[in-house]
Design an enzyme around this catalytic site. Structure first.
Site, PDB file in Angstrom:
ATOM      1  N   GLU A  55      63.408  28.693  54.592  1.00 44.79           N
ATOM      2  CA  GLU A  55      62.000  29.074  54.781  1.00 44.79           C
ATOM      3  C   GLU A  55      61.942  30.491  55.386  1.00 44.79           C
ATOM      4  OE1 GLU A  55      60.134  25.538  56.507  1.00 44.79           O
ATOM      5  OE2 GLU A  55      60.083  24.648  54.522  1.00 44.79           O
TER       6      GLU A  55
HETATM    7  C1  HEC Z   1      59.038  28.283  52.020  1.00 43.34           C
HETATM    8  C2  HEC Z   1      57.812  27.521  52.110  1.00 43.34           C
HETATM    9  C3  HEC Z   1      57.267  27.193  53.478  1.00 43.34           C
HETATM   10  C4  HEC Z   1      57.005  28.043  54.525  1.00 43.34           C
HETATM   11  C5  HEC Z   1      57.265  29.517  54.609  1.00 43.34           C
HETATM   12  C6  HEC Z   1      56.386  27.228  55.542  1.00 43.34           C
HETATM   13  N1  HEC Z   1      56.280  25.943  55.126  1.00 43.34           N
HETATM   14 FE1  HEC Z   1      55.331  24.463  56.082  1.00 43.34          FE
HETATM   15  N2  HEC Z   1      56.114  23.134  54.791  1.00 43.34           N
HETATM   16  C7  HEC Z   1      56.858  23.445  53.682  1.00 43.34           C
HETATM   17  C8  HEC Z   1      57.452  22.249  53.142  1.00 43.34           C
HETATM   18  C9  HEC Z   1      58.341  22.180  51.913  1.00 43.34           C
HETATM   19  C10 HEC Z   1      57.066  21.198  54.000  1.00 43.34           C
HETATM   20  C11 HEC Z   1      57.485  19.738  53.900  1.00 43.34           C
HETATM   21  C12 HEC Z   1      58.913  19.627  54.442  1.00 43.34           C
HETATM   22  C13 HEC Z   1      59.327  18.221  54.793  1.00 43.34           C
HETATM   23  O1  HEC Z   1      58.495  17.318  54.786  1.00 43.34           O
HETATM   24  O2  HEC Z   1      60.499  18.019  55.092  1.00 43.34           O
HETATM   25  C14 HEC Z   1      56.194  21.785  55.013  1.00 43.34           C
HETATM   26  C15 HEC Z   1      55.523  21.076  55.997  1.00 43.34           C
HETATM   27  C16 HEC Z   1      54.584  21.637  56.843  1.00 43.34           C
HETATM   28  C17 HEC Z   1      53.638  20.911  57.654  1.00 43.34           C
HETATM   29  C18 HEC Z   1      53.480  19.398  57.698  1.00 43.34           C
HETATM   30  C19 HEC Z   1      52.287  18.957  56.892  1.00 43.34           C
HETATM   31  C20 HEC Z   1      52.281  17.471  56.635  1.00 43.34           C
HETATM   32  O3  HEC Z   1      51.330  16.993  56.026  1.00 43.34           O
HETATM   33  O4  HEC Z   1      53.234  16.777  57.014  1.00 43.34           O
HETATM   34  C21 HEC Z   1      52.913  21.823  58.362  1.00 43.34           C
HETATM   35  C22 HEC Z   1      51.790  21.550  59.334  1.00 43.34           C
HETATM   36  C23 HEC Z   1      53.429  23.118  58.006  1.00 43.34           C
HETATM   37  N3  HEC Z   1      54.426  22.979  57.074  1.00 43.34           N
HETATM   38  C24 HEC Z   1      53.038  24.324  58.578  1.00 43.34           C
HETATM   39  C25 HEC Z   1      53.765  25.497  58.430  1.00 43.34           C
HETATM   40  C26 HEC Z   1      53.671  26.643  59.312  1.00 43.34           C
HETATM   41  C27 HEC Z   1      52.778  26.741  60.517  1.00 43.34           C
HETATM   42  C28 HEC Z   1      54.509  27.584  58.808  1.00 43.34           C
HETATM   43  C29 HEC Z   1      54.826  28.974  59.372  1.00 43.34           C
HETATM   44  C30 HEC Z   1      55.414  29.000  60.672  1.00 43.34           C
HETATM   45  C31 HEC Z   1      55.119  27.017  57.614  1.00 43.34           C
HETATM   46  N4  HEC Z   1      54.690  25.749  57.455  1.00 43.34           N
HETATM   47  C32 HEC Z   1      55.975  27.714  56.775  1.00 43.34           C
HETATM   48  C33 HEC Z   1      56.997  24.708  53.155  1.00 43.34           C
HETATM   49  C34 HEC Z   1      56.834  25.866  53.883  1.00 43.34           C
END
Ligand code: HEC
Ligand code: HEC
Length: 337
Positions: free
Chosen positions: A146
């Site tokens: 990420e």
């Molecule tokens: C490269 C893509 C990517 C980036 C950049 C990213 N995310 Fe995500 N995010 C994901 C993915 C894929 C998941 C699910 C991962 C898992 O469940 O293991 C996730 C899960 C989440 C969730 C959980 C939502 C749920 O319904 O469970 C949140 C809130 C979230 N991210 C916020 C953020 C925040 C705040 C940032 C920046 C600091 C961020 N993400 C950066 C891809 C990304």
């Protein structure tokens, strides 16, 4: 994409012919539209899932800081990725991809869920490994596929060097004990609090919300029919509350086993009973968030609904039932408040 061989065996048995009551509508003919879906139906969606509270009352300054952090690509190894790269605010808090490219185009192994309304869920991630949006927020920064940073200290160092963050943290965290005692202005905990405060503003309001709040006219007759189908076939066993999910964990393939390399919550708890258990996703804005499932393996909502009926409920939903449910799910599309 991974597909269950069992699913491909698709039940080709003739669909159950539902006997239509005299008052059935010609709309889709499946379920009678009652005068008003009524309180019994509403009660299935009463109350939000109970997610952890915010650590502090949010000020405008705190939310503005969180919004800046959420969009800042400086917080990634290649200065090429921010939270918004995958969770776009202009695109329902997600990216419509099965898997999302992170810094240097490295790919993760799960589909990006929406950041909209996420804070309300019982836990974050498909496997619930973070308790709150605050706890969750620095985890992607430290994930190699990420943002690709290596330590919380590195996050702090970057922010100290970027213009304007010092004063932004000062006004977002006025008179906190750390300052009084000469503590640091920028800390990992404050980064988490700020991003969480911003995410807690990402709330959508939909025709479905208006209906739950008592406006019977908020749903079209088709959507009301679909709501009744959704409830009567048993989707609400797992997708209930105001978030229509997000409040419990359940096995994927409860009735008809599904093959999945991803063991879901088992990776978190190590309990055998948690194999292939995932958080039941909230279905708010689901018409906008294809592809579906933790691995983005199903392209359309209609196919996902059919699949759910089969593997979670052991029911072979016919095309009209599927369409009816999809109509209802359209009512969950909201606007940011
Ligand atoms: C490269 C893509 C990517 C980036 C950049 C990213 N995310 Fe995500 N995010 C994901 C993915 C894929 C998941 C699910 C991962 C898992 O469940 O293991 C996730 C899960 C989440 C969730 C959980 C939502 C749920 O319904 O469970 C949140 C809130 C979230 N991210 C916020 C953020 C925040 C705040 C940032 C920046 C600091 C961020 N993400 C950066 C891809 C990304
Ligand atoms: C036994 C619990 C259970 C039942 C019953 C159930 N679901 Fe699900 N649903 C889940 C779980 C768990 C997932 C997450 C699947 C995964 O991990 O890929 C899910 C995922 C979904 C998704 C994909 C959401 C997304 O963002 O990818 C949709 C749409 C959905 N369900 C609709 C329905 C419908 C419609 C019904 C009724 C026909 C239904 N579900 C019945 C547990 C259930």
């Amino acid at each position: 994409m991974k597909r269950s061989p069992l699913r491909l065996l698709a039940l080709v048995l003739p669909a159950l012919i539902l006997s239509l009551p005299a008052c059935g509508t010609k709309d889709d003919g499946l379920t009678p539209v009652t005068e008003s879906p009524g309180d019994a139906l509403r009660s299935q969606f009463a109350g939000w899932p109970v997610g952890p509270d915010a650590p502090t009352v949010a000020s405008e300054e705190l939310v503005a800081l969180g919004e800046r952090l959420y969009h800042d690509k400086a917080l990634s190894a290649g200065r090429d990725i921010s939270c918004a790269s995958c969770h776009s605010i202009d695109n329902f808090g997600q990216d419509n991809k099965a898997f999302s490219p992170g810094t240097g185009d490295r790919m993760g192994g799960r589909s990006t869920p929406s950041s909209f309304n996420a804070f309300r869920q019982i836990a974050q991630f498909w496997d619930g490994r973070a308790a709150s949006v605050e706890e969750q927020s620095t985890m992607p920064m430290l994930t190699d596929v990420e943002h690709g940073l290596t330590s919380e200290q590195q996050i702090v160092e970057i922010l100290r060097q970027e213009r304007g963050y010092d004063t932004a943290f000062e006004s977002a965290f006025p008179q906190s004990p750390g300052d009084v005692m000469g503590g640091d202005t920028i800390t990992p905990d404050r980064v988490r609090t700020a991003i969480g405060a911003f995410e807690r503003t990402l709330i959508t309001h939909s025709p479905f919300d208006a209906w739950v709040e008592g406006d019977d006219g908020a749903l079209t007759p088709k959507q009301k029919n679909g709501l009744q189908t959704f409830v009567s076939v048993g989707c609400t066993a797992c997708h209930s509350t105001r978030s229509v999910g997000g409040h419990m964990f359940q096995k994927l393939g409860l009735v008809v086993p599904v093959e999945s390399e991803d063991q879901g919550r088992f990776e978190v708890t190590g309990k055998d009973s948690d194999r292939q258990v995932f958080k039941v996703p909230s279905l708010l804005n689901v018409t906008e968030t294809a592809p579906y499932m933790h691995d983005g393996s199903i392209a359309t909502l209609a196919e996902t609904v059919r699949h759910m009926g089969e593997v979670q409920l052991g029911q072979d939903l016919d095309a009209a039932q599927v369409q009816s449910i999809v109509s209802f799910l359209g009512a969950l599309k909201g606007e940011l408040q």
